[in-house]
Motif scaffolding. Sequence first.
Motif, PDB file in Angstrom:
ATOM      1  N   ASN A  45       0.833  -1.208   0.000  1.00 24.70           N
ATOM      2  CA  ASN A  45       0.000   0.000   0.000  1.00 24.70           C
ATOM      3  C   ASN A  45       0.870   1.261   0.000  1.00 24.70           C
ATOM      4  OD1 ASN A  45      -2.545   1.568   0.564  1.00 24.70           O
ATOM      5  ND2 ASN A  45      -1.390   2.039   2.405  1.00 24.70           N
ATOM      6  N   LEU A  46       1.926   1.247   0.794  1.00 23.04           N
ATOM      7  CA  LEU A  46       2.802   2.425   0.867  1.00 23.04           C
ATOM      8  C   LEU A  46       3.506   2.674  -0.457  1.00 23.04           C
ATOM      9  CD1 LEU A  46       4.545   2.193   4.355  1.00 23.04           C
ATOM     10  CD2 LEU A  46       2.694   3.682   3.664  1.00 23.04           C
ATOM     11  N   LYS A  50      -1.321   4.160  -1.096  1.00 19.68           N
ATOM     12  CA  LYS A  50      -1.229   5.042   0.084  1.00 19.68           C
ATOM     13  C   LYS A  50      -2.601   5.273   0.711  1.00 19.68           C
ATOM     14  CE  LYS A  50       2.705   7.272  -1.927  1.00 19.68           C
ATOM     15  NZ  LYS A  50       3.094   8.315  -2.830  1.00 19.68           N
ATOM     16  N   GLU A  51      -3.356   4.223   0.826  1.00 19.55           N
ATOM     17  CA  GLU A  51      -4.677   4.342   1.460  1.00 19.55           C
ATOM     18  C   GLU A  51      -4.506   4.453   2.970  1.00 19.55           C
ATOM     19  OE1 GLU A  51      -6.725   0.974  -0.149  1.00 19.55           O
ATOM     20  OE2 GLU A  51      -7.846   2.256  -1.507  1.00 19.55           O
ATOM     21  N   ASP A  52      -5.535   5.014   3.627  1.00 18.72           N
ATOM     22  CA  ASP A  52      -5.392   5.208   5.063  1.00 18.72           C
ATOM     23  C   ASP A  52      -5.680   3.917   5.830  1.00 18.72           C
ATOM     24  OD1 ASP A  52      -8.194   5.035   5.641  1.00 18.72           O
ATOM     25  OD2 ASP A  52      -8.406   7.022   4.790  1.00 18.72           O
ATOM     26  N   LEU A  53      -5.409   4.003   7.143  1.00 21.30           N
ATOM     27  CA  LEU A  53      -5.473   2.817   7.991  1.00 21.30           C
ATOM     28  C   LEU A  53      -6.857   2.164   8.000  1.00 21.30           C
ATOM     29  CD1 LEU A  53      -3.550   1.268   9.752  1.00 21.30           C
ATOM     30  CD2 LEU A  53      -4.152   2.721  11.665  1.00 21.30           C
ATOM     31  N   GLU A  55      -8.989   1.931   5.666  1.00 23.13           N
ATOM     32  CA  GLU A  55      -9.124   1.103   4.462  1.00 23.13           C
ATOM     33  C   GLU A  55      -8.304  -0.173   4.625  1.00 23.13           C
ATOM     34  OE1 GLU A  55     -10.846   1.235   1.606  1.00 23.13           O
ATOM     35  OE2 GLU A  55     -11.950   2.951   2.404  1.00 23.13           O
ATOM     36  N   LEU A  56      -7.110  -0.012   5.168  1.00 26.33           N
ATOM     37  CA  LEU A  56      -6.204  -1.162   5.295  1.00 26.33           C
ATOM     38  C   LEU A  56      -6.729  -2.200   6.277  1.00 26.33           C
ATOM     39  CD1 LEU A  56      -2.860   0.829   5.389  1.00 26.33           C
ATOM     40  CD2 LEU A  56      -3.708  -0.566   3.524  1.00 26.33           C
ATOM     41  N   GLY A 108       0.675   4.304  11.107  1.00 30.20           N
ATOM     42  CA  GLY A 108       0.075   5.586  10.720  1.00 30.20           C
ATOM     43  C   GLY A 108       0.599   6.800  11.451  1.00 30.20           C
ATOM     44  N   LEU A 112       5.691   8.969   5.184  1.00 33.25           N
ATOM     45  CA  LEU A 112       5.845   7.804   4.310  1.00 33.25           C
ATOM     46  C   LEU A 112       7.175   7.067   4.500  1.00 33.25           C
ATOM     47  CD1 LEU A 112       4.042   6.620   2.088  1.00 33.25           C
ATOM     48  CD2 LEU A 112       5.386   7.875   0.444  1.00 33.25           C
TER      49      LEU A 112
ATOM     50  N   MET B  60      -5.256  13.405  13.912  1.00 35.00           N
ATOM     51  CA  MET B  60      -5.116  11.972  13.624  1.00 35.00           C
ATOM     52  C   MET B  60      -6.439  11.393  13.103  1.00 35.00           C
ATOM     53  SD  MET B  60      -2.035  11.288  13.886  1.00 35.00           S
ATOM     54  CE  MET B  60      -1.903   9.523  13.737  1.00 35.00           C
ATOM     55  N   CYS B  63      -6.981  12.372   9.448  1.00 33.96           N
ATOM     56  CA  CYS B  63      -6.274  11.584   8.422  1.00 33.96           C
ATOM     57  C   CYS B  63      -6.487  10.086   8.650  1.00 33.96           C
ATOM     58  CB  CYS B  63      -4.793  11.934   8.405  1.00 33.96           C
ATOM     59  SG  CYS B  63      -3.914  11.504   9.899  1.00 33.96           S
ATOM     60  N   ASN B  64      -7.519   9.741   9.415  1.00 35.90           N
ATOM     61  CA  ASN B  64      -7.802   8.333   9.730  1.00 35.90           C
ATOM     62  C   ASN B  64      -6.565   7.619  10.280  1.00 35.90           C
ATOM     63  OD1 ASN B  64     -10.518   8.224   9.183  1.00 35.90           O
ATOM     64  ND2 ASN B  64     -10.181   7.854   7.012  1.00 35.90           N
ATOM     65  N   HIS B  65      -5.898   8.295  11.185  1.00 33.63           N
ATOM     66  CA  HIS B  65      -4.710   7.748  11.859  1.00 33.63           C
ATOM     67  C   HIS B  65      -3.644   7.299  10.868  1.00 33.63           C
ATOM     68  CE1 HIS B  65      -6.149   7.676  16.108  1.00 33.63           C
ATOM     69  NE2 HIS B  65      -7.243   7.955  15.443  1.00 33.63           N
ATOM     70  N   SER B  66      -3.495   8.031   9.794  1.00 29.60           N
ATOM     71  CA  SER B  66      -2.522   7.640   8.771  1.00 29.60           C
ATOM     72  C   SER B  66      -1.867   8.897   8.207  1.00 29.60           C
ATOM     73  CB  SER B  66      -3.222   6.885   7.635  1.00 29.60           C
ATOM     74  OG  SER B  66      -4.127   5.954   8.155  1.00 29.60           O
ATOM     75  N   LEU B  67      -0.875   9.400   8.923  1.00 30.91           N
ATOM     76  CA  LEU B  67      -0.227  10.636   8.462  1.00 30.91           C
ATOM     77  C   LEU B  67       0.389  10.458   7.078  1.00 30.91           C
ATOM     78  CD1 LEU B  67       1.463  12.131  11.655  1.00 30.91           C
ATOM     79  CD2 LEU B  67      -0.376  13.120  10.312  1.00 30.91           C
ATOM     80  N   PHE B  68       0.875   9.218   6.811  1.00 28.06           N
ATOM     81  CA  PHE B  68       1.522   8.995   5.510  1.00 28.06           C
ATOM     82  C   PHE B  68       0.559   9.217   4.335  1.00 28.06           C
ATOM     83  CE2 PHE B  68      -0.574   5.035   4.584  1.00 28.06           C
ATOM     84  CZ  PHE B  68      -0.796   4.451   5.812  1.00 28.06           C
ATOM     85  N   SER B  69      -0.740   9.001   4.587  1.00 29.87           N
ATOM     86  CA  SER B  69      -1.705   9.119   3.477  1.00 29.87           C
ATOM     87  C   SER B  69      -2.007  10.571   3.127  1.00 29.87           C
ATOM     88  CB  SER B  69      -2.994   8.360   3.808  1.00 29.87           C
ATOM     89  OG  SER B  69      -3.685   9.017   4.841  1.00 29.87           O
ATOM     90  N   GLU B  71       0.510  13.016   3.545  1.00 27.55           N
ATOM     91  CA  GLU B  71       1.822  13.667   3.594  1.00 27.55           C
ATOM     92  C   GLU B  71       1.974  14.756   2.526  1.00 27.55           C
ATOM     93  OE1 GLU B  71       4.952  10.814   3.744  1.00 27.55           O
ATOM     94  OE2 GLU B  71       6.412  12.283   3.057  1.00 27.55           O
ATOM     95  N   ARG B  82     -12.559  13.651   4.687  1.00 33.93           N
ATOM     96  CA  ARG B  82     -13.330  12.755   3.805  1.00 33.93           C
ATOM     97  C   ARG B  82     -14.600  13.420   3.315  1.00 33.93           C
ATOM     98  NH1 ARG B  82     -13.150   6.382   4.388  1.00 33.93           N
ATOM     99  NH2 ARG B  82     -10.954   6.248   3.934  1.00 33.93           N
TER     100      ARG B  82
END
Lengths: 160, 283
Positions: A45-46, A50-53, A55-56, A108, A112, B60, B63-69, B71, B82
Amino acid sequence: MVKFIIGIALVGVSTVLGKRLTVKHLYRLKYYECLSRFNLHLKQNLLHKKEDLLELLRFKCDNEDFSATLTSLKLNVTLENDASELYFPYWADGDDRAFLSNYFNSLGENNLQAEMENIVIQENLINDKVLKIADKSSKFSNLGQRLGFSVGMVVFIIIL
Amino acid sequence: MLDFLSNQLKNEVLRCFCSPYEVRLRVDKPVTVKGSNGIEVLTKKLNFTVTKKELEQTVMRLCNHSLFSVEDSLKYGFITSRSGERVGICGETIYSGGSIASIKNFSSLTIRFPHCVYGCCEEYAKSLGAPKSCLVISPPFHGKTTFIRDLGRYYSDKFKQNVLFIDERDELSLSGKFNLGENSDVLRFSNKRFGFYNGVRAYNPDVIICDELMTSEDSRSVEFARNSGVKVVASAHASNLKNLLKKQELYAIIANNTFEDIVLLNKFKIEKIYKEQDWLSLL
């Protein structure tokens, strides 16, 4: 004749009991195999979507304990003030709990690059764990079965 | 709407205005909400403060607890929720390799709500015989995005043009929730360079719509599209034409007559439409 039948039954029951007492190693193995697949899913995914948590966490796995952990994490993420606790299977000891807490709570939290580095480190740790648990599982599973059988045989001989 | 706020704060905000325009959260300071009572825009202070921890939890959740998404947008200081709210984020910037990589230690959030007002461009659009390239200017929060979205939809539906929306922050289309017209294509989360250069090559548009021209790179991208025979509708921050021309990054595209009209908005209404002779006299 009655003694013989009881003896045979005892051998059977003790063999099964011996195996069941060590089955937690097998459960642990299956759980960590799912974790390994989930970790690979995160890595892919990364690299692409790059979907959020949330979704994962829809990740499908044939292990009930692992699915329950993902569901509890999803609740933890969704509910306010961390109202839900992470689910641990019954066999999880202190080390397992610490490892799984660290793993799931770190998801999360980073950008990245840091996320990817973390996932690669976790991948190595998980693979290492899977190998060790697989080894332990095969050893203890046979041992438990043999011990159970032996105890059953001893009791059988005593009864006779 | 506002699903990333705590239930208590969300209720407080919505009790204040059922359809707010803007919410500001600052650490240990009262939350302020901007909205309309139907006659004028009002700002209210709530008897509610947020702690640093609550603000971080809000980010958090956002971004649904996903900072990488998020970035890519976070390094430009915002996250789009959303449900389409655009949240500007203040805090400490993190540098990596000489450029800003992210933001940490969040200290305040500015939440803005996209509004879709069908027909808000008609006063201008109905005076046009054919699509024109147009730059919409105003200070922040005067309806530029709403105006260009509606103008794009008008070009698509009334003039039957193929319209490409370059939607950098998902504000124009709101993930497909806003009707952008039958002949529209949307390139979401794309920067302007990619949108203009590849848009012209790959999507064969008649008109390209994009929000907030700011940099020289943006200007070059617009120029490229115009020189390729594509009309462009864009927006920029400026309180009037004079101030717009003071922006070095945009000066060249104004001087080159890239746009046929420059529309000045004031509080969601057209204040003035500048024509070529207006800016040529100021150059």
